[in-house]
Scaffold this motif. Structure first.
Motif, PDB file in Angstrom:
ATOM      1  N   SER A 154       0.862  -1.180   0.000  1.00  0.00           N
ATOM      2  CA  SER A 154       0.000   0.000   0.000  1.00  0.00           C
ATOM      3  C   SER A 154       0.900   1.233   0.000  1.00  0.00           C
ATOM      4  CB  SER A 154      -0.909   0.005   1.227  1.00  0.00           C
ATOM      5  OG  SER A 154      -0.236   0.534   2.360  1.00  0.00           O
ATOM      6  N   PRO A 155       0.332   2.415  -0.249  1.00  0.00           N
ATOM      7  CA  PRO A 155       1.160   3.630  -0.196  1.00  0.00           C
ATOM      8  C   PRO A 155       1.836   3.835   1.154  1.00  0.00           C
ATOM      9  CG  PRO A 155      -0.932   4.076  -1.292  1.00  0.00           C
ATOM     10  CD  PRO A 155      -1.039   2.705  -0.709  1.00  0.00           C
ATOM     11  N   ALA A 156       1.271   3.259   2.219  1.00  0.00           N
ATOM     12  CA  ALA A 156       1.873   3.395   3.547  1.00  0.00           C
ATOM     13  C   ALA A 156       3.265   2.781   3.598  1.00  0.00           C
ATOM     14  CB  ALA A 156       0.970   2.758   4.598  1.00  0.00           C
ATOM     15  N   ASP A 157       3.517   1.739   2.799  1.00  0.00           N
ATOM     16  CA  ASP A 157       4.837   1.109   2.780  1.00  0.00           C
ATOM     17  C   ASP A 157       5.907   2.054   2.264  1.00  0.00           C
ATOM     18  OD1 ASP A 157       3.611  -1.193   3.675  1.00  0.00           O
ATOM     19  OD2 ASP A 157       3.371  -2.037   1.665  1.00  0.00           O
ATOM     20  N   ARG A 204       5.008   1.265  -7.465  1.00  0.00           N
ATOM     21  CA  ARG A 204       6.409   1.558  -7.760  1.00  0.00           C
ATOM     22  C   ARG A 204       6.596   2.948  -8.368  1.00  0.00           C
ATOM     23  NH1 ARG A 204       7.046  -3.849 -11.248  1.00  0.00           N
ATOM     24  NH2 ARG A 204       4.852  -3.317 -11.587  1.00  0.00           N
ATOM     25  N   ALA A 205       5.539   3.472  -8.991  1.00  0.00           N
ATOM     26  CA  ALA A 205       5.649   4.773  -9.665  1.00  0.00           C
ATOM     27  C   ALA A 205       5.342   5.948  -8.743  1.00  0.00           C
ATOM     28  CB  ALA A 205       4.714   4.815 -10.872  1.00  0.00           C
ATOM     29  N   LEU A 206       4.861   5.686  -7.530  1.00  0.00           N
ATOM     30  CA  LEU A 206       4.454   6.794  -6.661  1.00  0.00           C
ATOM     31  C   LEU A 206       5.588   7.751  -6.291  1.00  0.00           C
ATOM     32  CD1 LEU A 206       1.810   5.216  -4.240  1.00  0.00           C
ATOM     33  CD2 LEU A 206       1.442   6.818  -6.125  1.00  0.00           C
ATOM     34  N   PRO A 207       6.801   7.275  -5.936  1.00  0.00           N
ATOM     35  CA  PRO A 207       7.864   8.235  -5.606  1.00  0.00           C
ATOM     36  C   PRO A 207       8.158   9.212  -6.735  1.00  0.00           C
ATOM     37  CG  PRO A 207       8.467   6.050  -4.831  1.00  0.00           C
ATOM     38  CD  PRO A 207       7.244   5.886  -5.687  1.00  0.00           C
ATOM     39  N   GLU A 211       7.660  13.290  -6.683  1.00  0.00           N
ATOM     40  CA  GLU A 211       8.735  14.225  -7.002  1.00  0.00           C
ATOM     41  C   GLU A 211       8.301  15.258  -8.026  1.00  0.00           C
ATOM     42  OE1 GLU A 211      13.479  14.000  -8.254  1.00  0.00           O
ATOM     43  OE2 GLU A 211      12.345  12.181  -7.794  1.00  0.00           O
ATOM     44  N   LEU A 212       7.384  14.860  -8.905  1.00  0.00           N
ATOM     45  CA  LEU A 212       6.896  15.756  -9.948  1.00  0.00           C
ATOM     46  C   LEU A 212       5.694  16.582  -9.492  1.00  0.00           C
ATOM     47  CD1 LEU A 212       7.163  13.250 -12.923  1.00  0.00           C
ATOM     48  CD2 LEU A 212       8.531  15.325 -12.636  1.00  0.00           C
ATOM     49  N   GLY A 213       5.249  16.371  -8.255  1.00  0.00           N
ATOM     50  CA  GLY A 213       4.114  17.127  -7.748  1.00  0.00           C
ATOM     51  C   GLY A 213       2.775  16.609  -8.236  1.00  0.00           C
ATOM     52  N   LEU A 214       2.719  15.342  -8.652  1.00  0.00           N
ATOM     53  CA  LEU A 214       1.480  14.771  -9.171  1.00  0.00           C
ATOM     54  C   LEU A 214       0.707  14.073  -8.061  1.00  0.00           C
ATOM     55  CD1 LEU A 214       2.830  13.092 -12.453  1.00  0.00           C
ATOM     56  CD2 LEU A 214       1.986  15.426 -12.145  1.00  0.00           C
ATOM     57  N   THR A 215      -0.452  14.570  -7.737  1.00  0.00           N
ATOM     58  CA  THR A 215      -1.370  13.815  -6.889  1.00  0.00           C
ATOM     59  C   THR A 215      -1.787  12.575  -7.673  1.00  0.00           C
ATOM     60  OG1 THR A 215      -2.169  15.716  -5.660  1.00  0.00           O
ATOM     61  CG2 THR A 215      -3.661  13.831  -5.851  1.00  0.00           C
ATOM     62  N   TRP A 403      14.598   3.737 -14.588  1.00  0.00           N
ATOM     63  CA  TRP A 403      13.164   3.869 -14.851  1.00  0.00           C
ATOM     64  C   TRP A 403      12.671   5.222 -14.336  1.00  0.00           C
ATOM     65  CZ3 TRP A 403       8.395   4.807 -12.840  1.00  0.00           C
ATOM     66  CH2 TRP A 403       7.281   4.292 -13.518  1.00  0.00           C
ATOM     67  N   GLU A 404      13.011   5.530 -13.104  1.00  0.00           N
ATOM     68  CA  GLU A 404      12.541   6.779 -12.508  1.00  0.00           C
ATOM     69  C   GLU A 404      13.134   7.999 -13.205  1.00  0.00           C
ATOM     70  OE1 GLU A 404      13.499   6.330  -8.398  1.00  0.00           O
ATOM     71  OE2 GLU A 404      11.873   4.897  -8.021  1.00  0.00           O
ATOM     72  N   ARG A 405      14.388   7.903 -13.576  1.00  0.00           N
ATOM     73  CA  ARG A 405      15.035   9.025 -14.262  1.00  0.00           C
ATOM     74  C   ARG A 405      14.388   9.262 -15.627  1.00  0.00           C
ATOM     75  NH1 ARG A 405      19.697   7.219 -13.957  1.00  0.00           N
ATOM     76  NH2 ARG A 405      19.922   6.298 -16.024  1.00  0.00           N
ATOM     77  N   ALA A 406      14.109   8.185 -16.356  1.00  0.00           N
ATOM     78  CA  ALA A 406      13.503   8.323 -17.677  1.00  0.00           C
ATOM     79  C   ALA A 406      12.118   8.952 -17.584  1.00  0.00           C
ATOM     80  CB  ALA A 406      13.423   6.955 -18.355  1.00  0.00           C
ATOM     81  N   VAL A 407      11.314   8.479 -16.628  1.00  0.00           N
ATOM     82  CA  VAL A 407       9.961   9.020 -16.473  1.00  0.00           C
ATOM     83  C   VAL A 407      10.014  10.469 -15.994  1.00  0.00           C
ATOM     84  CG1 VAL A 407       7.793   8.790 -15.198  1.00  0.00           C
ATOM     85  CG2 VAL A 407       8.963   6.737 -16.051  1.00  0.00           C
ATOM     86  N   ARG A 408      10.856  10.735 -15.021  1.00  0.00           N
ATOM     87  CA  ARG A 408      10.965  12.078 -14.455  1.00  0.00           C
ATOM     88  C   ARG A 408      11.412  13.099 -15.510  1.00  0.00           C
ATOM     89  NH1 ARG A 408      13.938  10.590 -10.526  1.00  0.00           N
ATOM     90  NH2 ARG A 408      15.942  11.070 -11.493  1.00  0.00           N
TER      91      ARG A 408
END
Length: 425
Positions: A154-157, A204-207, A211-215, A403-408
């Motif tokens: 869950s997001p809590a993790d 996995r995509a939440l961080p 970082e991008l300010g996306l709710t 992955w995160e760098r490419a998406v960000r």
């Protein structure tokens, strides 16, 4: 005793009729021709019936949700406690790939997160991995488990605040996680999991979204085991589920969002593409981020037929059953599927939403070839990042930093203020 011919009966001789012979007379050629044709027809009918049954089974498997997932991974030993805990597993094509993964056991009631590969003993066919987190269940009692690319429950993790909400789908209320951004922008992320998966696939995509300010709105959809089922209980492979994404988009807009980015994994990619194409709210879809997406179902189904050793003609007939009204009785679908509408390779020039595709060249479920072709045919709209060794939807697991760098990097460019022709923002 040896057979001896008996003399003809006197009555037969007196009647003038010939006595019956002990040997059968040869049947006419027309009889044998008819018999041969009949046997061939029966054989052909049996083969056709067998092929039809196999095609129907294949078609039903594609659109029928699996409620019980096989725990086919052997847990050989659990050692240590706390940070020193290790698990020894049977080596397989999945467990020998480096990266972070999870084990689900006890029919899904148990869940632990595993770290990078520490040891691989080919001669013993074993691998050893550290246990990074134990979310539920007792791993020491596990004998078999299911390997997964999910790493959080869950997001809590992730240490994130969130709210449980419900989306008002036309089939009933569907659970979703609403994860507010700490410094929110007017753009929201709507995350859509794949076939046979649940909302946890998207975590996995939440961080990166944070970082991008996306709710983020991490949603469930019809027939996925969390949201309500439709009367037919079948996946629409994107043809029906996109309406649930439209509901999520409307929820975001009603909550103050200006526009959204759709994230989709595997079939979730097909759903996102369909929503961006068909929804009345498509103008509010700012961009698509697709991980191992299905961009051409015909290609994927042909690949799956070959993978399961189903003759190509049978696989093609399975597609026919899924795509025609008269096949509904065999597939259980309420309505046939339109594979042409979901063929984004052929429709490449019609894709007008900026799209980032992340896809492993070693994907063993949704081949990378259609993604490569889509990027080739529409380079203006489609950016492709290929990975290696990741198998299906595990690009993040193998190389999370990339992955995160490419998406960000890509999304920052897409979300930059748009400039009007006169140069004003």
């Amino acid at each position: 005793m040896p057979h001896r011919d008996r003399p003809a009966k006197a009555g037969a001789a007196r009647s003038g009729r010939p006595a019956p012979s002990s040997a059968a007379e040869p049947l006419p050629r027309t009889f044998w021709a008819a018999a041969g044709a009949g046997a061939a027809l029966l054989a052909a009918s049996a083969a056709a019936a067998s092929s039809s049954a196999l095609a129907a089974y294949f078609a039903r498997r594609i659109v029928t949700p699996e409620r019980v997932k096989a725990e086919d991974q052997e847990v050989l030993a659990v050692q240590g406690e706390g940070e020193s805990r290790r698990v020894i597993l049977r080596a397989t094509a999945e467990t020998t790939v480096d990266g972070e993964y999870s084990l689900f056991f006890d029919r899904g009631a148990g869940h632990v997160r595993l770290g990078h590969l520490e040891d691989y003993a080919p001669e013993e066919s074993t691998v050893t991995r550290p246990v990074l987190a134990e979310y539920s269940g007792d791993l020491t009692k596990a004998v078999r488990a299911r390997w997964s690319g999910f790493v959080y429950s869950s997001p809590a993790d992730l240490g994130l605040d969130f709210r449980d909400i419900e989306l008002p789908l036309d089939v009933g209320a569907a659970p979703a996680w609403l994860v507010p951004a700490s410094h929110p922008s007017p753009t929201w992320a709507i995350m859509v999991h794949g076939r046979g998966a649940t909302r946890g696939e998207c975590l996995r995509a939440l961080p990166t979204a944070q970082e991008l300010g996306l709710t983020s709105l991490v949603m469930s959809y019809r027939n996925d085991g969390e949201a309500p089922s439709t009367p037919d209980g079948r996946y629409g492979l994107g043809m029906t589920e996109w309406r649930d994404v439209e509901v999520a988009i409307q929820y975001a807009l009603d909550a103050g969002a200006r526009d959204v980015v759709l994230f989709g994994w595997s079939m979730g990619g097909a759903i996102a593409l369909r929503a961006a194409d068909s929804s009345t709210l498509r103008e509010n879809v700012r961009a698509l981020v697709l991980d191992a997406p299905v961009v051409d179902w015909v290609h994927v189904l042909a690949f799956q037929a070959k993978l399961n050793r189903i003759p190509s003609r049978v696989g093609r007939f399975g597609q026919v059953l899924l795509g025609h009204p008269w096949g509904r009785r065999l597939t259980g679908l309420a309505a046939p599927l339109d594979f042409k509408a979901m063929d984004w390779v052929t429709r490449a020039v019609e894709l007008r939403t900026p799209t980032l595709v992340l896809h492993s060249v070693d994907d063993d479920f949704v081949p990378v070839a259609p993604s490569l072709e889509l990027a080739k045919r529409n380079p203006e709209m489609v950016t492709l990042e290929t990975f290696r060794h990741a198998r299906h939807t595990k690009e993040w697991n193998v190389d999370p930093e990339r992955w995160e760098r490419a998406v960000r990097t890509w999304l920052r460019e897409q979300l930059a203020p748009r400039r009007a022709p006169g140069g004003t923002v």
